[in-house]
Design an enzyme around this catalytic site. Structure first.
Site, short mmCIF file in Angstrom:
data_model
loop_
_atom_site.label_atom_id
_atom_site.label_comp_id
_atom_site.label_asym_id
_atom_site.label_seq_id
_atom_site.Cartn_x
_atom_site.Cartn_y
_atom_site.Cartn_z
N ASP A 176 0.88 -1.16 0.00
CA ASP A 176 0.00 0.00 0.00
C ASP A 176 0.93 1.22 0.00
O ASP A 176 2.11 1.13 0.39
CB ASP A 176 -0.94 0.01 1.21
CG ASP A 176 -2.12 0.98 0.99
OD1 ASP A 176 -2.04 1.81 0.05
OD2 ASP A 176 -3.09 0.93 1.75
C1 BGC Z 1 -4.86 3.48 0.02
C2 BGC Z 1 -4.93 2.51 -1.15
C3 BGC Z 1 -4.68 3.25 -2.43
C4 BGC Z 1 -3.33 3.94 -2.35
C5 BGC Z 1 -2.98 4.72 -3.60
C6 BGC Z 1 -3.60 4.31 0.00
O1 BGC Z 1 -3.70 5.35 0.93
O2 BGC Z 1 -4.94 2.77 1.22
O3 BGC Z 1 -6.17 1.87 -1.17
O4 BGC Z 1 -4.75 2.38 -3.52
O5 BGC Z 1 -3.35 4.85 -1.27
O6 BGC Z 1 -3.77 5.85 -3.73
#
Ligand code: BGC
Length: 757
Positions: free
Chosen positions: A232
């Site tokens: 993530d």
């Molecule tokens: C989120 C993800 C997301 C990623 C990219 C993170 O803060 O938890 O779900 O895909 O950011 O934006």
């Protein structure tokens, strides 16, 4: 590109190039190596529309992204209970990705809804892992058929936003297997996602990005995952440890920090170069799969996709209450009250936030209808002025029916933080009460990503749960209100009466880093049904403008071994006056055995469409997993012998038909017994029959000896043979030294014989 070629390519890369490939080039791209023809690949959020950022990147939906289409969010899509609809959404998104040169769409988001308070519930599907995995599988099939990857997220046990980057989800093995891993397991095995996103949090103390048990042993080893694991955004704690554990790609770029950590660890000998090679091979096989399969003619037709979004929303809306008020007739005077009628809340905040090109509200679709409008409240400031209230009451008075468009404002639900209660805004509750006082015909139309308390429920005749229905939700709302579409959504989660009823309530998201999942496997309806807790609306619930009748539940066998399958069939008939869709739900209820289990669990569902008078036979095939629980002694799925009820219902609470199937375990669980094992365990052990018979004889003799000693009639009356055996059930074997007259040597000798048998 073939695996052998990928391997060759990786061998040509320098160590620096390899270490660099394990970290993003920037916010959204993988790194490239021009001299070897390795292209870069762009990823983008997801999951219910594209949030492609061309300029400055961020992961919280702050900076601008391209104009796109917002489809119903995960909470709404799940309410469709419709695999085909999820595949269709994937299909549309896959095409949009091809048109926008995006190699991976970051989703589906599929964490279990452990508590209604999780700020990101609106993106997630369900409190049930089977439903979640089935819907995610369908979505992924749709996207990936366009040769675009998905990234199911967030693996693992990321069920709150509070302290999401530091907290540790403390979950026992069985709960992980039956609930939190199960949600991903079926999806990984059946849909083969190109990538998977590991979560921010720790699991039992170890960061998800450094958790070899889940990333390598289970994900790759047991389930056969063969894509790349991406972190993530910002979830990497130590890049070297992450790569060693099976995380392949750190996103976004850490400006060289991750690369340096990897190089340093290789130099120090704490990380093997082969681990970096493996990560690069995983990344490159996906990068090339995308690069070599471009759909050059793909077009992102925003207008068309917006229409599709509206069509999809119709399948997701759940009719929760209808006291002969819906559908509305078009010649009635209807007051649409509440700002969401004009400016619907159709998505949540954070990384999934879409920059919608167009929005269709209910008011936009009211042309030709006898509809008036009053704003009622201001969702941005979360207030209702006396003028707004007076105007709304007046509009309600002057109409035949008042339809209140209410729900949670943006600030209530978002990525990054959780709700602190389950209430609707006080001003909106007040508005509903005020309208209901002057107008007996009230319908509430809800916009929310997760359950809310409904203190006004008895004062309204109709209730539509729209969840966050995408940027064309207004079209779906009007079609359903006026009966052009028959609602067919069902709740993918329970709506408790109050927050305190939720099983995780006492343990959820305190401001501590240690988060204990003490409710165990009793998540959602697994708890409400087992504890008989009264709820507002149960899991799987939803009404229709027509009626369905169930009959003829049959099984093709009434007894089976757990390695066989049983085919279940049931007839469903539309006994109402109009075409409609029914979600047929199959639950399995275990026998009362040794193991504590929820009273029933969802093991099958299907959505069918029926004309009035039409009858269809629905079949389900159930195998071992439908009956099994995770046995922590053998660390495997296990079926206890007994009669299981196959239940067909219209919700987890409303079982309409049931029939029994007796299942026998086909594998012998070898147990080692010792002096502190109970006599009952030993006697019931099917692997030790002969030896146990011998022991039983000895014990019977021992207990008889005892009876003989206690020879008064009163004593005999107080304790008969049956009672004696029942008490002995829980005695440790060593107790036979005192009560059975057997020496320790003799007991141990017998145990050795039994254990070696
Ligand atoms: C989120 C993800 C997301 C990623 C990219 C993170 O803060 O938890 O779900 O895909 O950011 O934006």
């Amino acid at each position: 590109m073939e695996q052998a070629k990928i391997k060759e390519l990786v061998q040509k890369m320098t160590l620096e190039e390899k270490a660099s490939l394990c970290s993003g080039r920037d916010f959204w791209h993988t790194d490239s190596v021009d001299r070897l023809g390795i292209p870069s690949m762009m990823m983008s959020d997801g999951p219910h529309g594209l949030r492609k950022q061309e300029d400055e990147g961020d992961h919280l939906g702050i900076n601008d992204s391209i104009k796109a289409v917002c489809f119903p969010a995960g909470c709404a899509m799940a309410a469709s209970f419709d695999r085909d609809l999820l595949t269709r959404l994937g299909d549309v998104l896959g095409n949009e990705c091809q048109a926008e040169d995006l190699g991976v769409v970051l989703g589906p988001a599929m964490n279990i809804k452990r508590s209604p308070l999780c700020g990101r519930n609106f993106e997630y599907y369900s409190e049930d892992p089977y439903l979640s995995a089935e819907l995610a599988t369908a979505y992924i099939n749709g996207v990936q058929k366009h040769n675009v990857g998905t990234s199911p997220k967030h693996f693992l046990a990321n069920n709150q936003e509070c302290r999401r980057m530091t907290c540790s989800s403390e979950v026992d093995e069985r709960t992980l297997r039956e609930i939190y891993l199960a949600s991903f397991e079926g999806m990984v095995k059946n849909a083969k996602p190109w990538t998977i996103m590991c979560s921010y949090n720790r699991i039992n103390g170890t960061y998800a990005s450094e958790n070899k048990l889940y990333l390598t042993d289970i994900l790759r080893g047991e389930w056969g995952f063969d894509g790349f694991v991406v972190s993530d955004w910002g979830a990497v704690n130590r890049a070297d440890k992450a790569v060693e554990s099976g995380m392949d790609l750190e996103m976004p770029s850490s400006n060289g920090a991750g690369t340096r950590e990897i190089l340093k660890a290789i130099e120090a000998g704490t990380l093997k170069e082969e681990a970096v090679d493996a990560a690069c091979e995983n990344i490159l096989s996906i990068v090339f799969r995308f690069a070599e399969n471009r759909e050059a003619n793909a077009v992102f037709d925003r207008k068309k996709d917006h229409e599709i979004s509206g069509e999809m929303a119709k399948e997701c809306i759940v009719l929760l209450k209808n006291e002969e008020i819906l559908p509305l007739s078009e010649d009635k005077n209807v007051a649409f009250i509440g700002q969401f009628a004009e400016s619907p809340r159709f998505q949540g905040g954070g990384s999934s936030h879409i920059n919608s090109e167009r929005i269709t509200s209910a008011m936009d679709c009211a042309a030709g209808l006898r509809v008036t409008y009053a704003q009622g409240y201001d969702a941005k400031t979360d207030t209702m002025t006396p003028e707004m209230k007076a105007e709304a009451v007046e509009a309600a008075k002057n109409a035949d029916v008042a339809v209140l468009f209410v729900g949670l404002p943006d600030a209530y639900e978002s990525e990054g933080y959780d709700r602190s209660h389950m209430r609707m805004p006080a001003c909106q509750n007040e508005l509903i009460e005020a309208v209901a006082e002057v107008q007996p015909n009230v319908v509430v139309v809800l916009h929310n990503g997760a359950p809310v308390e409904m203190p006004w429920i008895d004062k309204v005749k109709g209730l539509l749960e729209c969840y966050l229905g995408g940027d064309a939700v207004g079209r779906a709302q009007v079609d359903i209100l006026f009966g052009r579409t028959n609602p067919s959504g069902r709740l993918p989660e329970t709506f408790p009466i109050q927050m305190e009823d939720n099983p995780s309530y006492p343990f959820y998201a305190s401001d501590e880093d240690i988060v204990e999942y003490r409710e165990g496997v009793f998540v959602g309806y697994r708890s409400y049904e087992t504890r008989k807790t009264k709820v507002l609306f149960p899991f799987g619930y939803g009404l229709s403008y027509t009626k369905f009748a169930y009959s003829n539940l049959t099984v093709d066998k009434t007894s089976m071994k757990d390695n066989e399958q049983v085919v279940v069939s049931v007839d469903v008939e539309n006994v109402g006056g109009r075409e409609g869709k029914e979600v047929v739900q199959l639950y399995v209820a275990p026998p009362k055995g040794r193991v504590i289990r929820p009273v029933r669990e969802l093991r099958g569902f299907t959505k069918i469409s029926l004309q009035p008078g039409e009858k269809k036979t629905v079949t389900f095939t159930l195998g071992k997993r439908a009956f099994a629980y995770w046995n922590t002694e053998i660390h495997d799925w296990h079926v206890e012998d007994g009669t299981y009820q196959i239940q067909v219902g219209t919700s987890a609470h409303d079982i309409v038909l049931e029939t029994g199937v007796t299942v026998e375990c086909s594998t012998l669980v070898k147990r080692i017994h010792h002096l502190n094992s109970t006599l009952g365990d030993l006697m019931r052990d099917p692997t030790k029959t002969e030896a146990v018979e011998m022991l039983k004889k000895q014990l019977a003799e021992g207990s008889l000896q005892m009876e003989e000693k206690e020879d008064s009639d009163a004593a005999k009356e107080a304790m008969n043979q049956e009672m004696m055996m029942a008490m002995m059930n829980y005695m440790p074997i060593r107790a036979m030294k005192s009560f059975g007259g057997l020496s320790e040597e003799k007991l141990q000798g017998m145990l050795d014989q039994i254990n070696n048998a």
